[in-house]
Write a protein that holds these residues in place. Structure first.
Motif, PDB file in Angstrom:
ATOM      1  N   LEU A   9      -4.988  19.360  17.599  1.00 16.17           N
ATOM      2  CA  LEU A   9      -3.775  20.456  17.764  1.00 16.17           C
ATOM      3  C   LEU A   9      -3.481  20.309  19.054  1.00 16.17           C
ATOM      4  O   LEU A   9      -4.053  20.677  20.077  1.00 16.17           O
ATOM      5  CB  LEU A   9      -4.593  21.699  17.509  1.00 16.17           C
ATOM      6  N   LYS A  10      -2.044  19.919  19.385  1.00 20.97           N
ATOM      7  CA  LYS A  10      -1.309  19.739  20.615  1.00 20.97           C
ATOM      8  C   LYS A  10      -2.169  19.019  21.477  1.00 20.97           C
ATOM      9  O   LYS A  10      -2.467  19.433  22.583  1.00 20.97           O
ATOM     10  CB  LYS A  10      -1.076  21.132  21.023  1.00 20.97           C
ATOM     11  N   SER A  11      -2.514  17.795  21.290  1.00 23.43           N
ATOM     12  CA  SER A  11      -3.409  17.124  22.058  1.00 23.43           C
ATOM     13  C   SER A  11      -4.859  17.384  22.253  1.00 23.43           C
ATOM     14  O   SER A  11      -5.470  16.642  23.114  1.00 23.43           O
ATOM     15  CB  SER A  11      -2.653  16.401  23.029  1.00 23.43           C
ATOM     16  N   ASN A  12      -5.283  18.599  21.621  1.00 24.75           N
ATOM     17  CA  ASN A  12      -6.750  18.860  21.761  1.00 24.75           C
ATOM     18  C   ASN A  12      -7.542  18.351  20.498  1.00 24.75           C
ATOM     19  O   ASN A  12      -7.043  18.596  19.280  1.00 24.75           O
ATOM     20  CB  ASN A  12      -6.783  20.292  21.631  1.00 24.75           C
ATOM     21  N   LYS A  13      -8.631  17.579  20.902  1.00 25.61           N
ATOM     22  CA  LYS A  13      -9.313  17.098  19.629  1.00 25.61           C
ATOM     23  C   LYS A  13     -10.259  18.239  19.153  1.00 25.61           C
ATOM     24  O   LYS A  13     -11.353  18.568  19.930  1.00 25.61           O
ATOM     25  CB  LYS A  13      -9.983  15.877  19.830  1.00 25.61           C
ATOM     26  N   ILE A  14     -10.092  18.735  18.099  1.00 27.41           N
ATOM     27  CA  ILE A  14     -11.092  19.736  17.549  1.00 27.41           C
ATOM     28  C   ILE A  14     -12.122  19.371  16.482  1.00 27.41           C
ATOM     29  O   ILE A  14     -11.863  18.462  15.744  1.00 27.41           O
ATOM     30  CB  ILE A  14     -10.116  20.879  16.889  1.00 27.41           C
ATOM     31  N   LYS A  15     -13.354  19.638  16.824  1.00 24.65           N
ATOM     32  CA  LYS A  15     -14.508  19.467  15.887  1.00 24.65           C
ATOM     33  C   LYS A  15     -15.105  20.721  15.518  1.00 24.65           C
ATOM     34  O   LYS A  15     -15.729  21.258  16.506  1.00 24.65           O
ATOM     35  CB  LYS A  15     -15.327  18.168  16.449  1.00 24.65           C
ATOM     36  N   ILE A  16     -15.471  20.673  14.242  1.00 28.02           N
ATOM     37  CA  ILE A  16     -16.169  21.926  13.882  1.00 28.02           C
ATOM     38  C   ILE A  16     -17.361  21.381  12.850  1.00 28.02           C
ATOM     39  O   ILE A  16     -17.197  20.571  11.994  1.00 28.02           O
ATOM     40  CB  ILE A  16     -15.546  22.950  12.952  1.00 28.02           C
ATOM     41  N   ILE A  17     -18.711  21.861  13.254  1.00 30.04           N
ATOM     42  CA  ILE A  17     -19.813  21.154  12.688  1.00 30.04           C
ATOM     43  C   ILE A  17     -20.500  22.543  12.275  1.00 30.04           C
ATOM     44  O   ILE A  17     -20.977  23.447  12.906  1.00 30.04           O
ATOM     45  CB  ILE A  17     -20.506  20.332  13.611  1.00 30.04           C
ATOM     46  N   ASN A  18     -20.792  22.117  10.719  1.00 30.27           N
ATOM     47  CA  ASN A  18     -21.551  23.357  10.057  1.00 30.27           C
ATOM     48  C   ASN A  18     -22.966  22.884   9.607  1.00 30.27           C
ATOM     49  O   ASN A  18     -22.868  21.785   8.895  1.00 30.27           O
ATOM     50  CB  ASN A  18     -20.785  23.975   8.849  1.00 30.27           C
ATOM     51  N   GLY A  65     -18.987  28.511  -0.300  1.00 31.46           N
ATOM     52  CA  GLY A  65     -18.732  28.314  -1.596  1.00 31.46           C
ATOM     53  C   GLY A  65     -20.178  28.400  -2.123  1.00 31.46           C
ATOM     54  O   GLY A  65     -21.299  28.506  -1.334  1.00 31.46           O
ATOM     55  N   LEU A  66     -20.209  27.993  -3.393  1.00 29.19           N
ATOM     56  CA  LEU A  66     -21.896  28.043  -3.824  1.00 29.19           C
ATOM     57  C   LEU A  66     -22.576  26.575  -3.102  1.00 29.19           C
ATOM     58  O   LEU A  66     -23.806  26.973  -2.829  1.00 29.19           O
ATOM     59  CB  LEU A  66     -21.627  27.523  -5.368  1.00 29.19           C
ATOM     60  N   MET A  67     -22.012  25.645  -2.951  1.00 25.18           N
ATOM     61  CA  MET A  67     -22.849  24.437  -2.365  1.00 25.18           C
ATOM     62  C   MET A  67     -21.855  23.872  -1.089  1.00 25.18           C
ATOM     63  O   MET A  67     -22.611  22.883  -0.651  1.00 25.18           O
ATOM     64  CB  MET A  67     -23.123  23.444  -3.506  1.00 25.18           C
ATOM     65  N   SER A  68     -20.983  24.464  -0.897  1.00 26.39           N
ATOM     66  CA  SER A  68     -20.210  23.907   0.487  1.00 26.39           C
ATOM     67  C   SER A  68     -19.552  25.104   1.375  1.00 26.39           C
ATOM     68  O   SER A  68     -19.511  26.023   0.893  1.00 26.39           O
ATOM     69  CB  SER A  68     -19.081  23.097  -0.059  1.00 26.39           C
ATOM     70  N   VAL A  69     -19.012  24.611   2.300  1.00 27.72           N
ATOM     71  CA  VAL A  69     -18.236  25.298   3.112  1.00 27.72           C
ATOM     72  C   VAL A  69     -16.878  24.579   3.476  1.00 27.72           C
ATOM     73  O   VAL A  69     -16.787  23.639   3.769  1.00 27.72           O
ATOM     74  CB  VAL A  69     -19.052  25.611   4.779  1.00 27.72           C
ATOM     75  N   GLU A  70     -15.922  25.545   3.532  1.00 25.83           N
ATOM     76  CA  GLU A  70     -14.566  24.961   3.789  1.00 25.83           C
ATOM     77  C   GLU A  70     -14.210  25.954   5.089  1.00 25.83           C
ATOM     78  O   GLU A  70     -14.778  27.033   5.342  1.00 25.83           O
ATOM     79  CB  GLU A  70     -13.677  25.174   2.836  1.00 25.83           C
ATOM     80  N   ILE A  71     -13.022  25.532   5.705  1.00 31.18           N
ATOM     81  CA  ILE A  71     -12.551  26.345   6.770  1.00 31.18           C
ATOM     82  C   ILE A  71     -10.920  26.328   6.882  1.00 31.18           C
ATOM     83  O   ILE A  71     -10.281  25.426   6.326  1.00 31.18           O
ATOM     84  CB  ILE A  71     -12.999  25.598   8.326  1.00 31.18           C
ATOM     85  N   ASP A  72     -10.318  27.624   7.511  1.00 31.46           N
ATOM     86  CA  ASP A  72      -9.072  27.668   7.761  1.00 31.46           C
ATOM     87  C   ASP A  72      -8.973  27.855   9.203  1.00 31.46           C
ATOM     88  O   ASP A  72      -9.951  28.348  10.051  1.00 31.46           O
ATOM     89  CB  ASP A  72      -8.488  28.545   7.079  1.00 31.46           C
ATOM     90  N   ALA A  73      -8.061  27.067   9.939  1.00 26.58           N
ATOM     91  CA  ALA A  73      -7.683  27.347  11.556  1.00 26.58           C
ATOM     92  C   ALA A  73      -6.372  27.875  11.619  1.00 26.58           C
ATOM     93  O   ALA A  73      -5.519  27.471  11.242  1.00 26.58           O
ATOM     94  CB  ALA A  73      -8.150  26.067  12.046  1.00 26.58           C
ATOM     95  N   TYR A  74      -6.364  28.859  12.566  1.00 31.28           N
ATOM     96  CA  TYR A  74      -5.326  29.439  13.034  1.00 31.28           C
ATOM     97  C   TYR A  74      -5.036  29.487  14.343  1.00 31.28           C
ATOM     98  O   TYR A  74      -5.966  29.595  15.399  1.00 31.28           O
ATOM     99  CB  TYR A  74      -5.283  30.950  12.620  1.00 31.28           C
ATOM    100  N   LEU A  75      -3.553  29.315  14.826  1.00 36.33           N
ATOM    101  CA  LEU A  75      -3.305  29.396  16.161  1.00 36.33           C
ATOM    102  C   LEU A  75      -2.681  30.745  16.267  1.00 36.33           C
ATOM    103  O   LEU A  75      -1.548  31.005  15.776  1.00 36.33           O
ATOM    104  CB  LEU A  75      -2.353  28.243  16.753  1.00 36.33           C
ATOM    105  N   VAL A  76      -3.204  31.501  17.311  1.00 35.37           N
ATOM    106  CA  VAL A  76      -2.740  32.888  17.671  1.00 35.37           C
ATOM    107  C   VAL A  76      -2.110  32.950  19.018  1.00 35.37           C
ATOM    108  O   VAL A  76      -2.798  32.769  19.866  1.00 35.37           O
ATOM    109  CB  VAL A  76      -3.836  33.889  17.343  1.00 35.37           C
ATOM    110  N   LYS A  77      -0.885  33.429  19.192  1.00 38.07           N
ATOM    111  CA  LYS A  77      -0.364  33.641  20.484  1.00 38.07           C
ATOM    112  C   LYS A  77       0.412  34.801  20.281  1.00 38.07           C
ATOM    113  O   LYS A  77       1.496  35.070  19.696  1.00 38.07           O
ATOM    114  CB  LYS A  77       0.715  32.635  20.676  1.00 38.07           C
TER     115      LYS A  77
END
Length: 100
Positions: A9-18, A65-77
């Motif tokens: 995201l705009k040259s930032n490397k984002i990693k989400i670990i669940n 979900g039943l057996m998984s996780v999904e994500i949504d990411a938002y940029l708020v300004k």
């Protein structure tokens, strides 16, 4: 069990670990910025967030979900909210371009 999501995201490397029983972590450019130990993410609630200098605030909304996780990411300004990443639905070309 562990599941990770990665995007830029705009040259930032984002990693989400669940982790099934260890919660969820948000890393930006390799630095741990936020974590949450909620076992199930059922509603449309922001569980992780981090300020991206000059860009806005990144908000992560996981959905269990039943057996998984999904994500949504938002940029708020201010009052402007942009959907910048989704692991389970397609973003429009306009949304993808705004995230770059």
């Amino acid at each position: 069990m562990r599941k990770s999501f990665e995007f830029t995201l705009k040259s930032n490397k984002i990693k989400i670990i669940n982790y099934w029983f260890g919660g969820i972590k948000l890393c930006i450019n390799g630095d741990l910025r936020d974590f949450d130990k909620t076992l199930f993410a059922i509603s449309n609630k922001t569980l992780l967030s981090a300020n991206l200098d000059g860009i806005g605030t990144l908000e992560i909304k996981p959905l269990s979900g039943l057996m998984s996780v999904e994500i949504d990411a938002y940029l708020v300004k201010g009052a402007d909210i942009q959907h910048v990443y989704s692991s389970h639905k397609r973003l429009t070309l306009k949304q993808k371009r705004l995230a770059q």
